[in-house]
Design an enzyme around this catalytic site. Sequence first.
Site, PDB file in Angstrom:
ATOM      1  N   SER A 174       0.864  -1.173   0.000  1.00 47.28           N
ATOM      2  CA  SER A 174       0.000   0.000   0.000  1.00 47.28           C
ATOM      3  C   SER A 174       0.899   1.221   0.000  1.00 47.28           C
ATOM      4  O   SER A 174       2.102   1.125   0.301  1.00 47.28           O
ATOM      5  CB  SER A 174      -0.869  -0.001   1.263  1.00 47.28           C
ATOM      6  OG  SER A 174      -1.449   1.265   1.511  1.00 47.28           O
ATOM      7  N   TYR A 187      -2.235  -1.314  10.646  1.00 48.46           N
ATOM      8  CA  TYR A 187      -2.142  -1.442   9.192  1.00 48.46           C
ATOM      9  C   TYR A 187      -0.796  -0.918   8.687  1.00 48.46           C
ATOM     10  O   TYR A 187      -0.117  -1.579   7.888  1.00 48.46           O
ATOM     11  CB  TYR A 187      -3.297  -0.678   8.547  1.00 48.46           C
ATOM     12  CG  TYR A 187      -3.462  -0.893   7.068  1.00 48.46           C
ATOM     13  CD1 TYR A 187      -4.238  -1.946   6.581  1.00 48.46           C
ATOM     14  CD2 TYR A 187      -2.872  -0.038   6.148  1.00 48.46           C
ATOM     15  CE1 TYR A 187      -4.408  -2.140   5.221  1.00 48.46           C
ATOM     16  CE2 TYR A 187      -3.029  -0.223   4.780  1.00 48.46           C
ATOM     17  CZ  TYR A 187      -3.809  -1.279   4.323  1.00 48.46           C
ATOM     18  OH  TYR A 187      -3.975  -1.462   2.972  1.00 48.46           O
TER      19      TYR A 187
END
Length: 263
Positions: free
Chosen positions: A145, A158
């Site tokens: 990401s 995350y």
Amino acid sequence: MTASPPPGTTSVDLAGRTALVTGAASGIGRACALRLAAAGAKVRAVDRDAAGLETLADRAMATAGGVEAHPLDLTDLEAAELVAAGTDILVNNAGLQLVRPIEEFPPEVFHTVLTVMLEAPFRLIRGALPHMYGQGWGRIVNVSSVHGLRASPYKSAYVAAKHGLEGLSKTAALEGAPHGVTSNCVNPGYVRTPLVEKQLADQAGAHGIPEERVLKEILLRDSAVKRLVEPDEVAEAVAYLCAPQASFMTGTSLVIDGGWTAH
């Protein structure tokens, strides 16, 4: 014979290859499974959503390679390692998200996020490498990401998992290079997936603003291109990294963030 790719896609021939995609029941994982199957790979689709996997398998029946459903909760690390045995291509995609300040972040959720998004990829890579090394060819693609390269508030688990995945991917690249195995990350910005849609409400609560303002003011604030990334765009990058043209690409991060990290 491999079916012709849809318009706008790169020609990638993966006939005879076996690919494993985690988090395959929806979003990026679903798009990757369909793209690799269209390129001729026999895809093992892994997700805890058994119904979603069956829908995916039905959708993929007309593809060149096809999709096999493998319902699995990746917190079962032994099972994760076993399901990866014999795969030529591994796409580590499964993920989950919770948006909370660190002082309010449930420790048990932090543990689960790190298990699914970092420890499970390690076990999957560990399970896949003996076969890859034995044949002198393999492709590991880790769906990271922009948060593998940048941090954002309220996403401690995350961000930590994605940063760890970047390091794991680079280590696998260095170890795999003498054996014909590449390992790379794909780093999208916000993608049009159920995971992102769920964030709208969480981000609204965390920032104290209406949900309709979250997309523009929070999610796309740092992106030069003011739209979400489509799952098919990410899947195309994954397919490219599996192609012969990408055999010299390893240990790197292919960023698809609309200019976010250009700041």
